[in-house]
Design an enzyme around this catalytic site. Structure first.
Site, short mmCIF file in Angstrom:
data_model
loop_
_atom_site.label_atom_id
_atom_site.label_comp_id
_atom_site.label_asym_id
_atom_site.label_seq_id
_atom_site.Cartn_x
_atom_site.Cartn_y
_atom_site.Cartn_z
N LYS A 270 -14.90 -3.45 6.74
CA LYS A 270 -14.45 -4.37 5.70
C LYS A 270 -15.45 -5.49 5.47
O LYS A 270 -16.37 -5.70 6.25
CB LYS A 270 -13.08 -4.94 6.04
CG LYS A 270 -13.10 -5.79 7.30
CD LYS A 270 -11.74 -6.43 7.56
CE LYS A 270 -11.78 -7.11 8.91
NZ LYS A 270 -10.69 -8.03 9.15
N HIS B 133 -5.11 -1.40 -4.96
CA HIS B 133 -5.65 -0.31 -4.15
C HIS B 133 -6.50 0.58 -5.02
O HIS B 133 -6.06 1.00 -6.09
CB HIS B 133 -4.51 0.45 -3.48
CG HIS B 133 -3.78 -0.42 -2.51
ND1 HIS B 133 -2.63 -1.10 -2.84
CD2 HIS B 133 -4.10 -0.80 -1.25
CE1 HIS B 133 -2.26 -1.83 -1.81
NE2 HIS B 133 -3.13 -1.69 -0.83
N ARG C 291 7.28 -10.82 5.62
CA ARG C 291 6.94 -10.58 7.01
C ARG C 291 7.57 -11.66 7.87
O ARG C 291 7.51 -12.84 7.53
CB ARG C 291 5.43 -10.59 7.22
CG ARG C 291 4.75 -9.45 6.47
CD ARG C 291 3.25 -9.52 6.62
NE ARG C 291 2.64 -8.69 5.60
CZ ARG C 291 1.34 -8.72 5.30
NH1 ARG C 291 0.54 -9.53 5.97
NH2 ARG C 291 0.86 -7.93 4.37
N CYS D 56 0.80 -1.23 0.00
CA CYS D 56 0.00 0.00 0.00
C CYS D 56 0.83 1.28 0.00
O CYS D 56 0.51 2.20 -0.77
CB CYS D 56 -0.98 0.02 1.17
SG CYS D 56 -1.23 -1.52 2.01
N ASP E 112 -2.57 -7.96 -5.14
CA ASP E 112 -2.97 -6.77 -4.41
C ASP E 112 -3.49 -5.69 -5.35
O ASP E 112 -3.07 -5.61 -6.50
CB ASP E 112 -1.75 -6.23 -3.66
CG ASP E 112 -2.12 -5.54 -2.38
OD1 ASP E 112 -3.33 -5.45 -2.09
OD2 ASP E 112 -1.21 -5.09 -1.66
N HIS F 63 -8.47 -1.45 -0.02
CA HIS F 63 -7.50 -2.54 -0.26
C HIS F 63 -8.31 -3.77 -0.63
O HIS F 63 -9.34 -4.03 -0.01
CB HIS F 63 -6.71 -2.90 1.00
CG HIS F 63 -6.10 -1.77 1.73
ND1 HIS F 63 -4.75 -1.55 1.75
CD2 HIS F 63 -6.64 -0.82 2.52
CE1 HIS F 63 -4.48 -0.51 2.51
NE2 HIS F 63 -5.60 -0.04 2.99
N GLN G 197 1.01 -11.13 -3.07
CA GLN G 197 -0.42 -10.82 -3.00
C GLN G 197 -0.91 -10.40 -4.38
O GLN G 197 -0.19 -9.73 -5.11
CB GLN G 197 -0.66 -9.66 -2.04
CG GLN G 197 -0.25 -9.94 -0.61
CD GLN G 197 -0.40 -8.71 0.25
OE1 GLN G 197 0.14 -7.65 -0.07
NE2 GLN G 197 -1.13 -8.82 1.34
ZN LIG Z 1 -3.12 -2.53 0.98
#
Ligand SMILES: [Zn+2]
Ligand SMILES: [Zn+2]
Length: 643
Positions: free
Chosen positions: A473, A389, A367, A338, A387, A519, A385
């Site tokens: 969410k 945004h 991580r 992000c 991912d 997200h 991910q």
């Molecule tokens: Zn994110």
């Protein structure tokens, strides 16, 4: 005098003061009474035999309720303790709680070895005792009385537990010849326990402290019906066969290397093919949905994560910063994509006309996880991910949610996940100060997430207090083929990062405004998703996804040339597969291709090579007869279309 009892369906009935849960169950129906295990009274799980002395709302707990299973398995732990005491006089007891599936009891057997034969003997004793239908009787005891009882019995573990309790709060439960220190609640009697399996034995330090004595932890599971136990054991067996770590090795999808590092998967060629197919599938769906792909580096300057707040969360408790030799710069391995995407948003001024902006990246993040927490592909230290945004205006949140829900459902449908629900996570309304973002925006977003879910016919539960501090969410829970639940595909509203990064757009009023950030990652992590997918389909991937779609199997070396011709032709048509030209019997080649779970086997011999045909065998289905190669290709291509 009467009290008012409210039932879950909203109806209210009157009963005399002191009515018990069992009496209420009987008054509703004899059938309900026969399967009632416990009762929830004003949110507290209790024995059915305890009197209720004031107006209350109640729910009768059966095997279908979590509370019913809790009482059932907790009672089973007591019953196993009774069996142990009968077989091993002098055995001492630690704690014996119910767990997610079954129960355990930590016991001190005084140094006696305890193996599989002993486990079977205890199991038989449990079954024998269960038949006695002994009731679980609750009794309040004073601290002194409790201490006296266990001092006389010589159980130092229970004495230690009692010493930590307040006088006046202590209860005993007795069934048959066994008395335990226990808060309860329990089922009416042991006769409900019809099926018993003691599963395994492990060592466990008393109170989880390695300075203490190692006790023997005995795990078991019980059911109200034999059939349910059989189903459970079948699923356990099946889960072992489908374990993605086992199949990942057998199908040559991924591996790990100590030298590369724990929790850092290495994707083998076939696994990479699978993963690339998934990425292509998602890329295509995202282009259709108006996403713009971006690429960002695997590291980022420390200040980036200080701004985003991730340094606080991942800083000292994660991988430590990377330092440059001369400039004294500090970089962190990227824990989240992000912040990078926020910087892309900021790379030029944005107008309300530009929004929504949807930036998508297959972003690899790192991580730190403790080594003991790592597990195959589901818990790793580096993962990618799918991912994205979405930066949008507040009034666009609902439309964006609808679009993301569509994308998530497209993923589920394409990959054979038919059983799913969703959870809407809302603010804790009694503690609004905990959350960042304007009150009216929260109200609106929460309402619109629910509306978006309803419009798409999602089964949802709304849970207050489950939202992140930075936004509400929507989480998807997927049930796999074995009935296990996985959380996949979170859509998260964020009011925090736009604030921290001071993101802006110029509105139609010519004023500056903050965009809302969403997200979303339908797969979540590709690693975890592949693990779930492997276990869901037992390694039998849909044809469009299979690393090898076909295997060409000549029945003898004489037909290797024709086999080569066939495989070359198929590869030209972008069909993935291989020629098995080993000097092996055809039966062996078929068996090996079956183990590799190759969807189509094309067997070629005398007749096939003479007529330009292939004999088609489908994995798990068997022989489909012989076809001209062209006929096979035509059929194959229809089936293999990427959704
Ligand atoms: Zn994110
Ligand atoms: Zn207990």
């Amino acid at each position: 005098m009467n009290i008012k009892i409210s039932l879950p369906d909203g109806s209210v009935r009157e009963y005399p003061v002191g009515v018990t849960g069992m009496e209420i169950a009987k008054s509703i129906s004899e059938g309900l009474a026969r399967v009632s295990l416990a009762i929830e009274v004003n949110g507290e799980l209790r024995d059915l035999s305890r009197p209720i002395d004031k107006d209350s709302s109640i729910k009768i707990m059966t095997w279908n309720d979590a509370g019913g299973k809790y009482a059932f398995w907790h009672s089973s732990a007591h019953l196993m303790a009774e069996a142990l005491e009968a077989l091993y006089p002098g055995v001492k007891f630690g704690i014996g709680p119910p767990i997610e599936n079954g129960f355990y009891y930590d016991v001190d057997l005084g140094g006696r070895p305890f193996g599989d034969d002993d486990l079977a003997a205890v199991e038989n004793k449990v079954k024998e005792l269960a038949k006695r239908e002994s009731t679980f009787a609750r009794r309040d005891v004073s601290k002194k009385e409790a201490l006296d009882y266990f001092t006389k019995k010589g159980d130092e573990y229970k004495i230690e537990l009692i010493n930590g309790l307040e006088d006046g709060s202590i209860t005993f439960y007795q069934q048959g010849n066994f008395t335990d220190l226990c808060k309860g609640p329990h089922i009416p009697h042991t006769g409900f326990i019809k099926a018993v399996k003691l599963l395994n034995v492990a060592g466990a330090y008393w109170r989880g402290d390695e300075k203490n004595k190692m006790l023997t932890r005995i795990y078991g599971i019980t059911f109200p019906k034999q059939k349910e136990l059989e189903e459970y054991l079948f699923i356990q067996e099946e889960a072992k066969k489908r374990d993605h770590r086992k199949l990942g090795k057998e199908l040559e999808l991924f591996t790990f290397s100590e030298k590369v590092g724990m929790g850092l998967p290495l994707w083998l060629p076939k696994g990479t093919l699978l993963r690339e197919r998934l990425e292509q599938f998602m890329r295509r769906a995202q282009v259709k949905a108006g996403y713009d792909p971006v690429v960002t580096p695997h590291i980022g300057g420390k200040s980036l994560y200080v701004t985003s707040g991730h340094y606080e969360k991942y800083g000292k408790d994660s991988f430590q910063p990377i330092h440059t030799p001369d400039e004294g710069e500090e970089f962190l391995l990227k824990p989240m994509n992000c912040p990078h995407h926020c910087e892309i948003y900021k790379s030029k001024p944005r107008s309300y006309r530009d929004l929504p902006i949807r930036l998508a990246e297959f972003g690899t993040v790192y991580r730190y996880e403790q080594s003991g927490e790592l597990h195959g592909l589901t818990r790793v230290r580096g993962f990618t991910q799918d991912d994205a945004h979405i930066f949008c205006r507040p009034e666009q949140v609902k439309a964006e949610f609808v679009k993301v829900i569509d994308l998530v459902l497209h993923v589920f449908k394409s990959l054979g996940f038919e059983n799913y629900t969703a959870q809407v996570s809302l603010r804790d309304r009694t503690n609004k100060a905990k959350y960042i973002g304007e009150d009216h925006l929260w109200d609106k977003a929460e309402r619109e997430i629910q509306e978006a879910a309803d419009e798409r016919g999602l089964k949802t539960v709304a849970v207050e207090g489950e939202a992140a501090f930075y936004g509400p969410k929507l989480d998807f829970m997927v049930r796999d083929a074995l009935g296990r639940s996985w959380q996949l595909g979170t859509i998260q509203v964020d009011y925090n990062l736009p604030e921290r990064f001071e993101l802006e757009y110029v509105g139609s009023d010519n004023q500056k405004h903050r965009p809302v950030m969403i997200h979303r990652a339908p797969f979540g992590s590709l690693e975890r998703f592949v693990a779930v997918l492997i276990e869901h389909c037992a390694g039998n991937f849909p044809l469009w996804l299979s690393p090898d779609q076909i295997a060409v199997l000549p029945i003898s070396e004489r037909f290797n040339d024709y086999g080569q011709l066939v495989i070359d032709k198929l590869k030209e048509l972008d069909i993935r597969g291989f020629l098995d030209d080993r000097d092996e019997k055809i039966g062996r080649k078929i068996r090996d291709a079956e183990v590799q779970k190759v969807p189509y086997m094309l067997i070629v011999g005398e007749r096939e090579s003479a007529e330009g045909k292939v004999s088609v065998r489908r994995h798990g289905k068997g022989d489909l007869g012989s076809l001209l190669l062209k006929e096979f290709v035509d059929q194959f291509r229809i089936e293999a279309v990427t959704p």
